[in-house]
Design an enzyme around this catalytic site. Structure first.
Site, mmCIF file in Angstrom:
data_model
loop_
_atom_site.group_PDB
_atom_site.id
_atom_site.type_symbol
_atom_site.label_atom_id
_atom_site.label_comp_id
_atom_site.label_asym_id
_atom_site.label_seq_id
_atom_site.Cartn_x
_atom_site.Cartn_y
_atom_site.Cartn_z
ATOM 1 N N CYS A 1 24.422 4.316 9.017
ATOM 2 C CA CYS A 1 24.631 2.900 9.337
ATOM 3 C C CYS A 1 23.369 2.207 9.821
ATOM 4 C CB CYS A 1 25.741 2.754 10.372
ATOM 5 S SG CYS A 1 25.251 3.311 12.007
ATOM 6 N N LYS B 1 23.541 51.520 4.638
ATOM 7 C CA LYS B 1 23.553 50.079 4.948
ATOM 8 C C LYS B 1 24.036 49.258 3.758
ATOM 9 C CE LYS B 1 21.459 48.647 8.236
ATOM 10 N NZ LYS B 1 21.116 48.598 9.621
ATOM 11 N N CYS C 1 24.307 8.913 17.117
ATOM 12 C CA CYS C 1 24.284 7.556 16.570
ATOM 13 C C CYS C 1 25.052 6.684 17.559
ATOM 14 C CB CYS C 1 24.961 7.526 15.207
ATOM 15 S SG CYS C 1 25.472 5.878 14.707
ATOM 16 N N TYR D 1 33.223 56.824 18.734
ATOM 17 C CA TYR D 1 32.849 57.541 17.514
ATOM 18 C C TYR D 1 32.181 58.895 17.745
ATOM 19 C CZ TYR D 1 28.507 54.922 18.400
ATOM 20 O OH TYR D 1 27.404 54.372 18.968
ATOM 21 N N ASP E 1 29.011 46.743 14.048
ATOM 22 C CA ASP E 1 27.822 46.018 14.470
ATOM 23 C C ASP E 1 28.056 45.428 15.858
ATOM 24 O OD1 ASP E 1 25.337 45.019 14.358
ATOM 25 O OD2 ASP E 1 25.771 43.410 12.933
ATOM 26 N N CYS F 1 20.238 5.948 12.416
ATOM 27 C CA CYS F 1 21.322 6.697 11.775
ATOM 28 C C CYS F 1 21.196 6.579 10.256
ATOM 29 C CB CYS F 1 22.673 6.146 12.237
ATOM 30 S SG CYS F 1 24.057 6.850 11.325
ATOM 31 N N LYS G 1 30.275 51.446 10.112
ATOM 32 C CA LYS G 1 29.200 51.280 11.091
ATOM 33 C C LYS G 1 29.398 49.922 11.752
ATOM 34 C CE LYS G 1 24.265 51.763 11.811
ATOM 35 N NZ LYS G 1 23.978 50.499 12.487
ATOM 36 N N CYS H 1 30.265 3.224 13.196
ATOM 37 C CA CYS H 1 29.520 3.837 12.093
ATOM 38 C C CYS H 1 30.516 4.446 11.110
ATOM 39 C CB CYS H 1 28.588 4.911 12.648
ATOM 40 S SG CYS H 1 27.838 5.948 11.386
HETATM 41 S S1 IVH Z 1 26.862 57.733 15.491
HETATM 42 C C1 IVH Z 1 23.681 60.598 16.240
HETATM 43 N N1 IVH Z 1 28.779 56.275 14.493
HETATM 44 O O1 IVH Z 1 24.645 52.671 15.016
HETATM 45 C C2 IVH Z 1 24.742 59.629 15.979
HETATM 46 N N2 IVH Z 1 26.875 55.171 15.368
HETATM 47 O O2 IVH Z 1 21.662 53.486 14.466
HETATM 48 C C3 IVH Z 1 24.441 58.290 16.486
HETATM 49 N N3 IVH Z 1 26.991 52.735 15.258
HETATM 50 O O3 IVH Z 1 23.258 53.037 18.175
HETATM 51 C C4 IVH Z 1 25.464 57.308 16.423
HETATM 52 N N4 IVH Z 1 28.972 52.620 14.332
HETATM 53 O O4 IVH Z 1 25.327 51.668 18.013
HETATM 54 C C5 IVH Z 1 27.577 56.267 15.075
HETATM 55 N N5 IVH Z 1 30.569 55.111 13.581
HETATM 56 C C6 IVH Z 1 29.370 55.109 14.176
HETATM 57 C C7 IVH Z 1 28.684 53.914 14.491
HETATM 58 C C8 IVH Z 1 27.424 53.998 15.072
HETATM 59 C C9 IVH Z 1 27.960 51.925 14.802
HETATM 60 C C10 IVH Z 1 25.703 52.271 15.803
HETATM 61 C C11 IVH Z 1 25.414 52.799 17.181
HETATM 62 C C12 IVH Z 1 24.052 53.423 17.119
HETATM 63 C C13 IVH Z 1 23.528 52.923 15.824
HETATM 64 C C14 IVH Z 1 22.697 54.001 15.203
#
Ligand code: IVH
Length: 673
Positions: free
Chosen positions: A412, A315, A427, A227, A119, A409, A117, A432
């Site tokens: 010093c 998560k 400073c 994805y 970020d 500071c 997943k 210093c």
């Molecule tokens: S699938 C219905 N695959 O996670 C499927 N999402 O909370 C929806 N995300 O907004 C998304 N990696 O930005 C999917 N391999 C992945 C992902 C992914 C990151 C994020 C995506 C989405 C959020 C979902």
């Protein structure tokens, strides 16, 4: 060449460049050198300039073509981009599997596709007849913003799909991210330019995509991983993993960490493996995503209001924790900048014990209203320094007071001031000890003079004992002095001396970086060296000339100019030259004329006499004086040089041999041809 031929050439160049982009950015297997790529790119640009009618929007030259827009236009997604339900731990992942089996009325193991997943920021790309036509942010899932020009700047995003079976319509969903290494580099550049740092890669990716000027997006190291597929015509597959393989075949970037798992047991194993792998990846992931592989099962499982029942996000343990601020201390950096640091009750954040977190500056402290004794949420992102995210105000003790950075500071005792328009407190004392220690650590560091064995502790001890009062004193330290230090054996003392000796011959870029000029990082050091070639030319460059260099903004230019105008710095530099600092690349690469440089000639020469050498320098634009002063840039010393040589050494004037002069002149005449 007629138009028809040009059309052929343009099309072939386009295909070649696209092929290379694909190999480089998607497969990570480049087959062309950068120079070859640049040359093809330039050829394409030239043809397109001559025949503007032949420019196609999907040409590799059009990635950064668009003009800044005034605002973002809203776009409705054909099929809403749903969100994901979360499983906070292993047992919640198993519960998900139980509910999937229940709805499918099956006892058999379900096949899942397990994915990292990422970020970053979710986007949707639209390809019509294989061409990238538009792209948008996820927005609220129903309506997003059109960010087509910015997406086009992402090098791993194909502007044209590859392969034989290109669908007539393909909407692809994916995540835009900034790789960690590139993120650090981006923040380093921001710092060099004196601009605001990004809190984390996610914010940087989001901020970079939501730029009205695509040129800014283009300068940011964005990547994308696909994805899922949204609406499509002519794109068929029976399950998710085939669908992802299909995307790969079309040249779209898909993570290679995706795995098909037979049953929840394998999926949980994947979850644990990825959590371990997390810190080693070059992009941030905050969990995994499990998706039921079979599309007919997905249809049977259906969706809730905002999330499908056939997928779940597993998560990872949070990179955020709560803890107590025991006290707030202030660290003094090499430029005298004061950084407030929270000393924390130690807490384990995602497997790492955190004891301190940066509070950045007074503005950040005020914005979050952080006080000593507060319970706070802290966050660790990748290997970025932990920071305080927010204060849990409900747990604040009554007696707490807003925190103010001290006016003196802490090291010093000198006055601390904050210049108008700047976020940092400084400073004011250039000697210093904290500043001196930090600037020496910086000077000796890997990217700078790279002095092996001269560690932080030893530097601190040398400064405390007043054996070093200035970086240039490093080169006059004796073996006895080193050996007198605790924990330095004779042998390691000698090793340090050898390392110091070796560091005397360096490159101009490294030296500029080592000097610790504000806003001049390794990269800027190299840029300045490449531009001016000769140290003296940088020293006397005016602000305008500095500002004209690509990658050097007004803040950097002013800082460089100021640095060389300060007497203290001039004398340090002179002393460093007296102690034998030499640049191995300066003469080799020199292509500048000698204009504006002043020389003094002394001693007898092997090849030409003094007068001839003098004329040579003058014809290359240099000035020749009869006596050495602090304004002299070079003393050219032949055999039996006498008092002039002594004076030059005293003043720290650069001394070069006849041979080095020949190199300087021959290079400058080359540039005149
Ligand atoms: S699938 C219905 N695959 O996670 C499927 N999402 O909370 C929806 N995300 O907004 C998304 N990696 O930005 C999917 N391999 C992945 C992902 C992914 C990151 C994020 C995506 C989405 C959020 C979902």
């Amino acid at each position: 060449m007629n138009k028809k031929e040009a059309e052929k050439r343009i099309s072939s160049l386009r295909t070649k460049l696209e092929g290379h982009n694909y190999k480089y950015y998607v497969l990570d297997e480049p087959t062309l050198s950068d120079a070859e790529y640049d040359s093809l790119f330039r050829q394409l640009e030239e043809f397109e300039t001559e025949y503007p009618g032949l420019i196609r929007p999907d040409s590799p030259t059009q990635r950064v073509g668009a003009e800044p827009s005034k605002e973002f236009v809203s776009v409705a997604h054909t099929i809403p981009l749903l969100s994901l339900a979360n499983a906070m731990n292993e047992s919640e992942l198993r519960e998900f599997d139980v509910s999937v089996k229940k709805i499918l009325e099956s006892e058999e193991e379900v096949e899942y596709v397990a994915e990292p997943k990422l970020d970053g920021l979710a986007v949707e790309l639209v390809y019509e007849k294989g061409k990238f036509v538009s792209g948008s942010t996820r927005g609220d899932g129903i309506v997003g913003e059109d960010i087509t020009p910015n997406l086009k700047t992402i090098k791993s995003l194909p502007l044209r799909l590859r392969g034989e079976h290109v669908p007539s319509l393909l909407e692809v969903r994916g995540e835009v991210v900034i790789p960690l290494k590139a993120f650090k580099e981006l923040n380093r550049r921001q710092e060099e330019k004196g601009e605001k740092l990004f809190a984390n890669p996610r914010n940087a990716a989001a901020g970079s995509l939501r730029q009205l000027d695509p040129k800014i997006s283009a300068s940011r190291p964005l990547s994308i991983y696909c994805y899922a597929v949204g609406a499509s015509k002519g794109y068929r597959s029976d399950n998710h993993s085939d669908s992802l393989s299909g995307l790969k075949k079309l040249g779209l970037p898909v993570s290679n960490l995706i795995k098909v798992c037979n049953g929840i047991k394998e999926a949980v194993k994947y979850f644990k493996e990825m959590e371990k792998l997390r810190d080693e990846l070059d992009f941030e992931i905050d969990g995994i995503v499990l998706k039921v592989n079979d599309f007919s099962f997905q249809v049977r499982l259906g969706a809730r209001a905002r999330s499908p029942r056939w997928a779940i996000a597993g998560k990872f343990k949070p990179q955020q924790e709560t803890t107590l601020i025991i006290s707030i201390n202030v660290q003094v950096g090499r430029t005298g900048a004061l950084t407030p640091v929270a000393e924390l009750e130690p807490v384990n954040v995602g497997g790492v014990t955190v004891k301190r977190a940066t509070l950045h500056n007074q503005d950040e402290i005020d914005r979050k209203d952080v006080r000593e004794g507060d319970r706070v949420i802290i966050q660790r992102a990748g290997d970025v320094i932990p920071e305080v995210v927010s204060v849990i105000k409900s747990e604040r003790i009554r007696a707490s007071k807003p925190y103010k950075i001290p006016t003196e500071c802490p090291v010093c005792g000198a006055a601390v001031i904050r210049l108008p328009g700047e976020a940092v407190h400084n400073c004011q004392n250039p000697s210093c000890p904290a500043q001196l220690k930090e600037s020496i650590k910086h000077f000796a560091s890997k990217g700078a003079m790279d002095i092996d064995g001269l560690g932080d502790k030893l530097i601190e001890a040398l400064v405390n004992k007043e054996l070093i009062k200035n970086v240039s004193d490093l080169y006059t330290v004796t073996l006895e002095q080193l050996s007198s230090m605790e924990r330095v054996a004779d042998k390691s003392g000698q090793n340090i001396l050898n390392a110091l000796d070796k560091s005397r011959v360096t490159t101009l870029g490294r030296f500029l970086y080592a000097l610790g000029i504000r806003h001049v990082g390794e990269q800027t050091g190299r840029v300045l060296a490449d531009e001016y070639k000769i140290f003296e030319s940088i020293k006397r460059a005016d602000i305008e000339s500095l500002e004209n260099i690509e990658g050097v903004g007004p803040i950097v230019a002013k800082s460089v100019w100021n640095f060389f105008r300060e007497e203290e710095n001039q004398s340090t530099i002179n002393r460093l030259f007296q102690n034998g600092i030499k640049f191995k690349d300066e003469l080799e690469n020199s292509a500048n004329t000698l204009a504006g440089l002043s020389f003094v000639i002394t001693g007898t020469f092997e090849r030409l006499n003094r007068q001839e050498r003098k004329e040579q320098i003058q014809s290359a634009g240099g000035k020749v004086s009869s006596s050495v002063s602090s304004k002299t840039n070079f003393l050219v010393a032949g055999e039996n040089a006498g008092s002039k040589l002594e004076k030059a050494i005293k003043l720290g004037v650069r001394i070069i041999s006849e041979k080095e002069l020949i190199l300087l002149i021959s290079d400058s005449s080359k540039s005149e041809q």
